[in-house]
Scaffold this motif. Structure first.
Motif, PDB file in Angstrom:
ATOM      1  N   ARG A   1      -6.080  14.337  -4.609  1.00 26.87           N
ATOM      2  CA  ARG A   1      -7.202  13.229  -4.328  1.00 26.87           C
ATOM      3  C   ARG A   1      -6.655  12.194  -3.170  1.00 26.87           C
ATOM      4  O   ARG A   1      -6.972  11.052  -2.965  1.00 26.87           O
ATOM      5  N   ARG A   2      -5.351  12.862  -2.486  1.00 23.24           N
ATOM      6  CA  ARG A   2      -4.821  11.989  -1.380  1.00 23.24           C
ATOM      7  C   ARG A   2      -5.089  12.729   0.015  1.00 23.24           C
ATOM      8  O   ARG A   2      -5.337  13.934  -0.230  1.00 23.24           O
ATOM      9  N   LEU A   3      -5.566  11.791   0.920  1.00 20.72           N
ATOM     10  CA  LEU A   3      -5.908  12.349   2.463  1.00 20.72           C
ATOM     11  C   LEU A   3      -4.514  11.913   2.961  1.00 20.72           C
ATOM     12  O   LEU A   3      -4.472  11.094   3.397  1.00 20.72           O
ATOM     13  N   ALA A   4      -3.797  13.221   3.389  1.00 21.38           N
ATOM     14  CA  ALA A   4      -2.920  12.995   4.273  1.00 21.38           C
ATOM     15  C   ALA A   4      -3.008  12.085   5.495  1.00 21.38           C
ATOM     16  O   ALA A   4      -2.170  11.380   6.203  1.00 21.38           O
ATOM     17  N   PHE A   5      -4.325  12.427   6.308  1.00 24.35           N
ATOM     18  CA  PHE A   5      -4.044  11.992   7.519  1.00 24.35           C
ATOM     19  C   PHE A   5      -4.483  10.452   7.614  1.00 24.35           C
ATOM     20  O   PHE A   5      -4.111   9.579   8.522  1.00 24.35           O
ATOM     21  N   ARG A   6      -4.907  10.039   6.551  1.00 22.13           N
ATOM     22  CA  ARG A   6      -5.234   8.614   6.237  1.00 22.13           C
ATOM     23  C   ARG A   6      -3.871   7.780   5.975  1.00 22.13           C
ATOM     24  O   ARG A   6      -3.798   6.745   6.661  1.00 22.13           O
ATOM     25  N   GLU A   7      -2.961   8.424   5.497  1.00 21.27           N
ATOM     26  CA  GLU A   7      -1.769   7.715   5.175  1.00 21.27           C
ATOM     27  C   GLU A   7      -0.884   7.666   6.370  1.00 21.27           C
ATOM     28  O   GLU A   7      -0.187   7.037   6.674  1.00 21.27           O
ATOM     29  N   PHE A   8      -1.089   8.748   7.291  1.00 19.97           N
ATOM     30  CA  PHE A   8      -0.179   9.130   8.426  1.00 19.97           C
ATOM     31  C   PHE A   8      -0.846   7.755   9.351  1.00 19.97           C
ATOM     32  O   PHE A   8      -0.196   7.237  10.238  1.00 19.97           O
ATOM     33  N   GLY A   9      -1.996   7.350   9.164  1.00 23.39           N
ATOM     34  CA  GLY A   9      -2.628   6.369  10.200  1.00 23.39           C
ATOM     35  C   GLY A   9      -1.909   5.122   9.764  1.00 23.39           C
ATOM     36  O   GLY A   9      -1.709   4.185  10.706  1.00 23.39           O
ATOM     37  N   ALA A  10      -1.670   4.579   8.458  1.00 18.23           N
ATOM     38  CA  ALA A  10      -0.976   3.494   8.094  1.00 18.23           C
ATOM     39  C   ALA A  10       0.432   3.802   8.602  1.00 18.23           C
ATOM     40  O   ALA A  10       0.898   2.788   9.071  1.00 18.23           O
ATOM     41  N   CYS A  11       1.132   4.877   8.619  1.00 16.58           N
ATOM     42  CA  CYS A  11       2.467   5.140   8.858  1.00 16.58           C
ATOM     43  C   CYS A  11       2.474   4.593  10.560  1.00 16.58           C
ATOM     44  O   CYS A  11       3.794   3.822  11.018  1.00 16.58           O
ATOM     45  N   LEU A  12       1.544   5.132  11.174  1.00 16.67           N
ATOM     46  CA  LEU A  12       1.551   4.981  12.593  1.00 16.67           C
ATOM     47  C   LEU A  12       1.350   3.616  12.956  1.00 16.67           C
ATOM     48  O   LEU A  12       2.067   3.135  13.770  1.00 16.67           O
ATOM     49  N   GLY A  13       0.253   2.823  12.474  1.00 13.02           N
ATOM     50  CA  GLY A  13       0.134   1.573  12.608  1.00 13.02           C
ATOM     51  C   GLY A  13       1.359   0.680  12.422  1.00 13.02           C
ATOM     52  O   GLY A  13       1.672  -0.259  12.890  1.00 13.02           O
ATOM     53  N   ILE A  14       1.918   0.810  11.220  1.00 10.64           N
ATOM     54  CA  ILE A  14       3.100   0.064  10.851  1.00 10.64           C
ATOM     55  C   ILE A  14       4.388   0.082  11.759  1.00 10.64           C
ATOM     56  O   ILE A  14       4.855  -0.571  12.254  1.00 10.64           O
TER      57      ILE A  14
ATOM     58  N   LEU B   1       0.719  -1.141   0.128  1.00  9.24           N
ATOM     59  CA  LEU B   1      -0.022   0.033  -0.077  1.00  9.24           C
ATOM     60  C   LEU B   1       0.985   1.260  -0.067  1.00  9.24           C
ATOM     61  O   LEU B   1       0.640   2.301  -0.460  1.00  9.24           O
ATOM     62  N   ILE B   2       1.932   1.332   0.547  1.00 11.24           N
ATOM     63  CA  ILE B   2       3.034   2.554   0.615  1.00 11.24           C
ATOM     64  C   ILE B   2       4.057   2.285  -0.152  1.00 11.24           C
ATOM     65  O   ILE B   2       5.114   3.133   0.129  1.00 11.24           O
ATOM     66  N   SER B   3       4.025   1.430  -1.134  1.00 10.94           N
ATOM     67  CA  SER B   3       5.280   1.443  -1.909  1.00 10.94           C
ATOM     68  C   SER B   3       5.125   2.587  -2.900  1.00 10.94           C
ATOM     69  O   SER B   3       4.263   2.818  -3.086  1.00 10.94           O
ATOM     70  N   LYS B   4       6.455   2.643  -3.573  1.00  8.13           N
ATOM     71  CA  LYS B   4       6.575   3.897  -4.437  1.00  8.13           C
ATOM     72  C   LYS B   4       5.500   3.634  -5.616  1.00  8.13           C
ATOM     73  O   LYS B   4       5.257   4.717  -6.364  1.00  8.13           O
ATOM     74  N   ASP B   5       5.065   2.358  -5.976  1.00 10.83           N
ATOM     75  CA  ASP B   5       4.501   2.074  -7.168  1.00 10.83           C
ATOM     76  C   ASP B   5       2.886   1.999  -6.810  1.00 10.83           C
ATOM     77  O   ASP B   5       2.211   1.502  -7.810  1.00 10.83           O
ATOM     78  N   SER B   6       2.842   2.199  -5.693  1.00  8.99           N
ATOM     79  CA  SER B   6       1.210   1.899  -5.179  1.00  8.99           C
ATOM     80  C   SER B   6       0.251   2.635  -5.931  1.00  8.99           C
ATOM     81  O   SER B   6       0.615   3.978  -5.793  1.00  8.99           O
ATOM     82  N   PRO B   7      -1.034   2.474  -6.332  1.00  3.58           N
ATOM     83  CA  PRO B   7      -1.831   3.061  -6.753  1.00  3.58           C
ATOM     84  C   PRO B   7      -2.261   4.315  -5.786  1.00  3.58           C
ATOM     85  O   PRO B   7      -2.478   5.413  -6.280  1.00  3.58           O
ATOM     86  N   THR B   8      -2.530   3.857  -4.583  1.00  2.00           N
ATOM     87  CA  THR B   8      -2.948   4.988  -3.676  1.00  2.00           C
ATOM     88  C   THR B   8      -1.767   6.035  -3.507  1.00  2.00           C
ATOM     89  O   THR B   8      -2.339   7.208  -3.547  1.00  2.00           O
ATOM     90  N   LEU B   9      -0.743   5.772  -3.513  1.00  2.00           N
ATOM     91  CA  LEU B   9       0.567   6.835  -3.479  1.00  2.00           C
ATOM     92  C   LEU B   9       0.849   7.603  -4.859  1.00  2.00           C
ATOM     93  O   LEU B   9       1.082   8.567  -4.648  1.00  2.00           O
TER      94      LEU B   9
ATOM     95  N   ARG C   1       2.431  21.194   3.402  1.00  2.00           N
ATOM     96  CA  ARG C   1       1.834  19.740   3.574  1.00  2.00           C
ATOM     97  C   ARG C   1       0.703  19.211   2.746  1.00  2.00           C
ATOM     98  O   ARG C   1       0.048  18.225   3.094  1.00  2.00           O
ATOM     99  N   GLY C   2       0.295  19.997   1.839  1.00  2.00           N
ATOM    100  CA  GLY C   2      -0.904  19.577   0.970  1.00  2.00           C
ATOM    101  C   GLY C   2      -2.112  19.586   2.024  1.00  2.00           C
ATOM    102  O   GLY C   2      -3.146  18.886   1.539  1.00  2.00           O
ATOM    103  N   PHE C   3      -2.269  19.786   3.306  1.00  2.00           N
ATOM    104  CA  PHE C   3      -3.520  19.744   4.072  1.00  2.00           C
ATOM    105  C   PHE C   3      -4.747  20.629   3.618  1.00  2.00           C
ATOM    106  O   PHE C   3      -4.098  21.965   3.763  1.00  2.00           O
ATOM    107  N   GLU C   4      -5.753  20.132   3.540  1.00  2.91           N
ATOM    108  CA  GLU C   4      -6.895  20.831   3.231  1.00  2.91           C
ATOM    109  C   GLU C   4      -7.083  21.677   4.673  1.00  2.91           C
ATOM    110  O   GLU C   4      -7.014  21.035   5.732  1.00  2.91           O
TER     111      GLU C   4
END
Length: 357
Positions: free
Chosen positions: A288-301, A274-282, A328-331
């Protein structure tokens, strides 16, 4: 604290939400009132999810620096949340069932800005359990059982209102209830709500026993979650970054639980993709990206002891992307939640169980 270090970057993010608290004297900290602007967003400057992260981040700072000031700020933030979100929207009364002696018997509002409509105020199970965790971490770090007592008070108060009878003798959980806890607003069950309830309530119960408050204080509630988990497939991690990350975080609290070990194995494999450089999400446009959702993944990992250097490098690449991106692109509306979750992802601290043991 060096600005470019993980701790320095976390401090800057927290300052963006809670003001220049680092400049306060001990006396000023004792009287600190968390600002409503910039603040945590939400209603009257308070939003339960954001402030839960704020409390845990302050505990991280307090333990990491041995500074009582940050512990004081965590306690003051707790007071502010209970005073705003533990009351009706006009602030004139506590929520139904709550009293000055038992301020959390009415639960806690989400802090949504609107009173009615599809995204109205109410109570979310996953927000409430996160707040319980924040109270628990403060209780353990401050060596003050009163905060875990409050978490148990909240747990007992909200638990029956998120369980409804699906068929005779069969209960299922709901996603959202009204502020007064009398009406179900969203019938569906959150993906990990039962597992999160099971783990967090078990943590509160075990902490209470260690603090000499009694044994098995939430035994029935923990059993209820276990029954729901037994009927629902809870071990399939979601492809949503936030859901995946928070699942990994919850699973690390009791890593030897059968649910935890099975979920973690599957989730870490998915997280790497999910967080690899070739991930469709990233690779979507930033808008169209939501930073806080990606931060949740980073924290859990980052909370998982089994994280490989390769996975750690991927986490840092995501965080560096947002740090280097313009503003930081935050809305604007999502800026507070993004900042506190960025701070936690940079410096997980008290989100890790090992931090306070």
């Amino acid at each position: 604290m060096e600005p470019s270090t993980p701790k320095g970057l976390a401090m800057a993010a927290m300052t963006a939400v809670y003001g220049h608290f680092d400049e306060l004297s001990p006396g000023e900290a004792d009287a600190w009132v968390p600002p409503s602007s910039p603040g945590a967003g939400g209603h009257r400057g308070r939003y339960l999810w954001t402030d839960a992260f704020g409390v845990v981040n302050f505990v991280t700072m307090a333990v990491g620096t041995s500074s009582e000031k940050y512990m004081t700020l965590a306690k003051r933030l707790v007071w502010a949340v209970h005073d705003v979100l533990g009351r009706t929207r006009d602030g004139t009364a506590r929520l139904d069932r709550a009293t000055d002696q038992e301020p959390l018997k009415g639960g806690l509002r989400i802090g949504k800005t609107t009173e009615s409509g599809p995204d109205c105020d109410g109570q979310y199970h996953h927000y409430l359990t996160l707040w319980m965790f924040a109270l628990n971490r403060l209780s353990v770090a401050a060596k003050d059982p009163a905060y875990n007592d409050l978490a148990i008070q909240l747990a007992r108060a909200i638990h029956p209102h998120f369980f409804v009878e699906h068929a005779p003798g069969q209960m299922h959980m709901v996603w959202k209830i009204s502020t007064d806890m009398k009406t179900v607003l969203v019938q569906s069950q959150g993906n990990l709500d039962a597992a999160t309830g099971f783990i967090i309530f078990k943590l509160l119960q075990d902490t209470a026993e260690k603090q000499g408050r009694g044994k098995g204080l939430l035994e029935k509630e923990v059993d209820d979650y276990a029954k729901v988990m037994g009927r629902k497939e809870e071990t399939h991690p979601s492809g949503d970054p936030l859901d995946l990350g928070m699942g990994l975080w919850v699973s690390h609290i009791y890593p030897d639980e059968a649910w935890s070990s099975e979920f973690k194995g599957r989730a870490l494999a998915l997280a790497g993709r999910l967080i690899s450089k070739d991930s469709p999400t990233l690779n979507r446009p930033v808008a169209r990206r939501l930073a806080f959702r990606e931060f949740g993944a980073c924290l859990g990992i980052s909370c998982c002891d089994a994280m490989s250097p390769e996975l750690q490098a991927k986490v840092e690449a995501v965080l560096d992307f947002w740090e280097n991106h313009v503003a930081r692109g935050f809305e604007e509306e999502l800026r507070p939640i993004s900042q506190v979750m960025y701070a936690a992802a940079r410096n997980p601290g008290a989100f890790r169980m090992s931090y306070l043991t």
